[in-house]
Scaffold this motif. Structure first.
Motif, PDB file in Angstrom:
ATOM      1  N   TRP A  28       0.911  -1.037   0.091  1.00  0.00           N
ATOM      2  CA  TRP A  28      -0.002  -0.021   0.104  1.00  0.00           C
ATOM      3  C   TRP A  28       0.808   1.265  -0.072  1.00  0.00           C
ATOM      4  O   TRP A  28       0.325   2.203  -0.210  1.00  0.00           O
ATOM      5  CB  TRP A  28      -1.033   0.140   1.261  1.00  0.00           C
ATOM      6  CG  TRP A  28      -0.290   0.024   2.592  1.00  0.00           C
ATOM      7  CD1 TRP A  28       0.168  -1.300   3.248  1.00  0.00           C
ATOM      8  CD2 TRP A  28       0.025   1.010   3.342  1.00  0.00           C
ATOM      9  NE1 TRP A  28       0.813  -1.046   4.255  1.00  0.00           N
ATOM     10  CE2 TRP A  28       0.764   0.431   4.520  1.00  0.00           C
ATOM     11  CE3 TRP A  28       0.009   2.137   3.011  1.00  0.00           C
ATOM     12  CZ2 TRP A  28       1.303   1.137   5.650  1.00  0.00           C
ATOM     13  CZ3 TRP A  28       0.326   3.267   4.099  1.00  0.00           C
ATOM     14  CH2 TRP A  28       1.120   2.627   5.461  1.00  0.00           C
ATOM     15  N   LEU A  29       2.113   1.321   0.457  1.00  0.00           N
ATOM     16  CA  LEU A  29       2.962   2.334   0.299  1.00  0.00           C
ATOM     17  C   LEU A  29       3.608   2.574  -1.006  1.00  0.00           C
ATOM     18  O   LEU A  29       3.915   3.650  -1.603  1.00  0.00           O
ATOM     19  CB  LEU A  29       4.327   1.933   1.201  1.00  0.00           C
ATOM     20  CG  LEU A  29       3.780   2.365   2.836  1.00  0.00           C
ATOM     21  CD1 LEU A  29       5.111   1.808   3.486  1.00  0.00           C
ATOM     22  CD2 LEU A  29       3.520   3.411   3.080  1.00  0.00           C
ATOM     23  N   ILE A  30       3.487   1.638  -1.997  1.00  0.00           N
ATOM     24  CA  ILE A  30       4.052   1.887  -3.213  1.00  0.00           C
ATOM     25  C   ILE A  30       3.039   2.514  -4.049  1.00  0.00           C
ATOM     26  O   ILE A  30       1.825   2.172  -4.380  1.00  0.00           O
ATOM     27  CB  ILE A  30       4.513   0.554  -3.958  1.00  0.00           C
ATOM     28  CG1 ILE A  30       5.463  -0.338  -3.071  1.00  0.00           C
ATOM     29  CG2 ILE A  30       5.047   0.507  -5.261  1.00  0.00           C
ATOM     30  CD1 ILE A  30       5.823  -1.765  -3.233  1.00  0.00           C
ATOM     31  N   TYR A  31       3.603   3.490  -5.023  1.00  0.00           N
ATOM     32  CA  TYR A  31       2.537   4.472  -5.828  1.00  0.00           C
ATOM     33  C   TYR A  31       2.551   3.472  -7.201  1.00  0.00           C
ATOM     34  O   TYR A  31       3.468   3.106  -7.785  1.00  0.00           O
ATOM     35  CB  TYR A  31       3.299   5.522  -6.083  1.00  0.00           C
ATOM     36  CG  TYR A  31       2.578   6.247  -7.455  1.00  0.00           C
ATOM     37  CD1 TYR A  31       1.223   6.940  -6.779  1.00  0.00           C
ATOM     38  CD2 TYR A  31       3.012   6.452  -8.557  1.00  0.00           C
ATOM     39  CE1 TYR A  31       0.543   7.524  -7.937  1.00  0.00           C
ATOM     40  CE2 TYR A  31       2.199   7.190  -9.461  1.00  0.00           C
ATOM     41  CZ  TYR A  31       0.936   7.641  -9.111  1.00  0.00           C
ATOM     42  OH  TYR A  31       0.094   8.282 -10.108  1.00  0.00           O
ATOM     43  N   LYS A  83      -8.129   1.106 -15.117  1.00  0.00           N
ATOM     44  CA  LYS A  83      -7.854   0.394 -13.830  1.00  0.00           C
ATOM     45  C   LYS A  83      -7.295   1.320 -12.907  1.00  0.00           C
ATOM     46  O   LYS A  83      -6.057   1.961 -12.985  1.00  0.00           O
ATOM     47  CB  LYS A  83      -6.544  -0.618 -14.381  1.00  0.00           C
ATOM     48  CG  LYS A  83      -6.016  -1.638 -13.265  1.00  0.00           C
ATOM     49  CD  LYS A  83      -4.984  -2.686 -13.670  1.00  0.00           C
ATOM     50  CE  LYS A  83      -4.706  -3.595 -12.627  1.00  0.00           C
ATOM     51  NZ  LYS A  83      -3.642  -4.474 -13.078  1.00  0.00           N
ATOM     52  N   SER A  84      -7.582   1.121 -11.834  1.00  0.00           N
ATOM     53  CA  SER A  84      -7.067   2.068 -10.630  1.00  0.00           C
ATOM     54  C   SER A  84      -5.884   1.496 -10.142  1.00  0.00           C
ATOM     55  O   SER A  84      -5.762   0.390  -9.952  1.00  0.00           O
ATOM     56  CB  SER A  84      -8.198   1.894  -9.649  1.00  0.00           C
ATOM     57  OG  SER A  84      -7.798   2.646  -8.504  1.00  0.00           O
ATOM     58  N   GLY A  85      -4.959   2.527 -10.029  1.00  0.00           N
ATOM     59  CA  GLY A  85      -3.613   1.804  -9.368  1.00  0.00           C
ATOM     60  C   GLY A  85      -3.542   1.616  -7.946  1.00  0.00           C
ATOM     61  O   GLY A  85      -3.076   0.730  -7.380  1.00  0.00           O
ATOM     62  N   ARG A  86      -4.614   2.246  -7.056  1.00  0.00           N
ATOM     63  CA  ARG A  86      -4.681   2.152  -5.769  1.00  0.00           C
ATOM     64  C   ARG A  86      -5.266   0.658  -5.384  1.00  0.00           C
ATOM     65  O   ARG A  86      -4.695   0.027  -4.280  1.00  0.00           O
ATOM     66  CB  ARG A  86      -5.635   3.113  -5.076  1.00  0.00           C
ATOM     67  CG  ARG A  86      -5.356   3.314  -3.666  1.00  0.00           C
ATOM     68  CD  ARG A  86      -4.157   3.222  -3.201  1.00  0.00           C
ATOM     69  NE  ARG A  86      -3.508   4.664  -3.017  1.00  0.00           N
ATOM     70  CZ  ARG A  86      -2.327   5.040  -2.478  1.00  0.00           C
ATOM     71  NH1 ARG A  86      -1.761   3.943  -2.021  1.00  0.00           N
ATOM     72  NH2 ARG A  86      -2.043   6.149  -2.419  1.00  0.00           N
ATOM     73  N   ASP A  87      -6.380   0.466  -5.772  1.00  0.00           N
ATOM     74  CA  ASP A  87      -6.964  -0.894  -5.241  1.00  0.00           C
ATOM     75  C   ASP A  87      -7.357  -2.038  -6.617  1.00  0.00           C
ATOM     76  O   ASP A  87      -7.804  -2.974  -6.281  1.00  0.00           O
ATOM     77  CB  ASP A  87      -8.633  -0.685  -4.664  1.00  0.00           C
ATOM     78  CG  ASP A  87      -9.470   0.150  -5.645  1.00  0.00           C
ATOM     79  OD1 ASP A  87      -8.915   0.287  -6.854  1.00  0.00           O
ATOM     80  OD2 ASP A  87     -10.543   0.263  -5.201  1.00  0.00           O
ATOM     81  N   ALA A  88      -6.882  -1.506  -7.651  1.00  0.00           N
ATOM     82  CA  ALA A  88      -6.776  -2.624  -8.881  1.00  0.00           C
ATOM     83  C   ALA A  88      -8.181  -2.818  -9.213  1.00  0.00           C
ATOM     84  O   ALA A  88      -8.350  -3.877  -9.980  1.00  0.00           O
ATOM     85  CB  ALA A  88      -6.027  -3.759  -8.685  1.00  0.00           C
ATOM     86  N   SER A  89      -9.048  -2.055  -9.312  1.00  0.00           N
ATOM     87  CA  SER A  89     -10.415  -2.191  -9.405  1.00  0.00           C
ATOM     88  C   SER A  89     -10.401  -1.858 -10.928  1.00  0.00           C
ATOM     89  O   SER A  89      -9.838  -0.813 -11.633  1.00  0.00           O
ATOM     90  CB  SER A  89     -11.534  -1.249  -8.831  1.00  0.00           C
ATOM     91  OG  SER A  89     -11.212   0.155  -9.001  1.00  0.00           O
TER      92      SER A  89
END
Length: 167
Positions: A28-31, A83-89
């Motif tokens: 979760w820390l990786i952008y 594709k969201s980078g944060r939650d891969a939705s």
């Protein structure tokens, strides 16, 4: 001595397992950037579509399609993939436009069409901007006139200073 050796081995195993799983623990820390692909369309754009529009009018409203059918240019595909980078939705939307010749006949896909889609563009009425017909649409809207039309700020130009000297 054996206790020290066992504790050192246990500490080494714990460090090794932590280092191997560190990527998933601190993931979760990786952008990770968001990845949009294709034609992003607002619902306002799709609501402007009308039956019997020409291909040029549709392209003006929606832009160039991602894919045109290579065997028949009468089907256009507008595809949007995000594709969201944060939650891969993943968000995936499609709009398929069908023409007969040069005229729009049908629209399929994930977007809602306006209620006036089946009304040809020549027969649809644009809003005129008047309040319930109280004013004519051709009358210009004039801002309210103030009785005291003095400027709010005096200019400090050389002409105004010279005028003050003579008064």
């Amino acid at each position: 001595m054996t206790i020290k050796k066992q504790s050192l081995t246990l500490l080494g195993a714990a460090a090794l397992s932590l280092s191997l799983s560190a990527c998933s623990v601190f993931d979760w820390l990786i952008y990770k950037p968001d990845i949009p692909q294709g034609n992003y369309m607002e619902t306002q754009q799709v609501e402007k579509l009308r039956i019997e529009m020409t291909k040029e009018q549709v392209e003006y409203i929606l832009g160039r399609p991602v894919l045109r059918d290579s065997f028949a240019d009468d089907t256009w595909y507008y595809v949007y993939h995000y594709k969201s980078g944060r939650d891969a939705s993943i968000t995936h939307k499609e709009l398929i436009i069908h023409f007969e010749g040069d005229i729009l006949t049908r629209v399929d896909g994930d977007y809602e069409l306006s209620e006036e889609f089946n009304t040809p563009l020549e027969q649809s009425r644009l809003p005129d901007g008047t309040d319930a017909g109280t004013e004519k649409a051709t009358d210009p809207l004039i801002p309210e006139q103030r009785p005291d039309t003095k400027p709010l700020i005096e200019e400090n130009s050389p002409k105004s200073q010279a005028k003050k000297k003579f008064e």
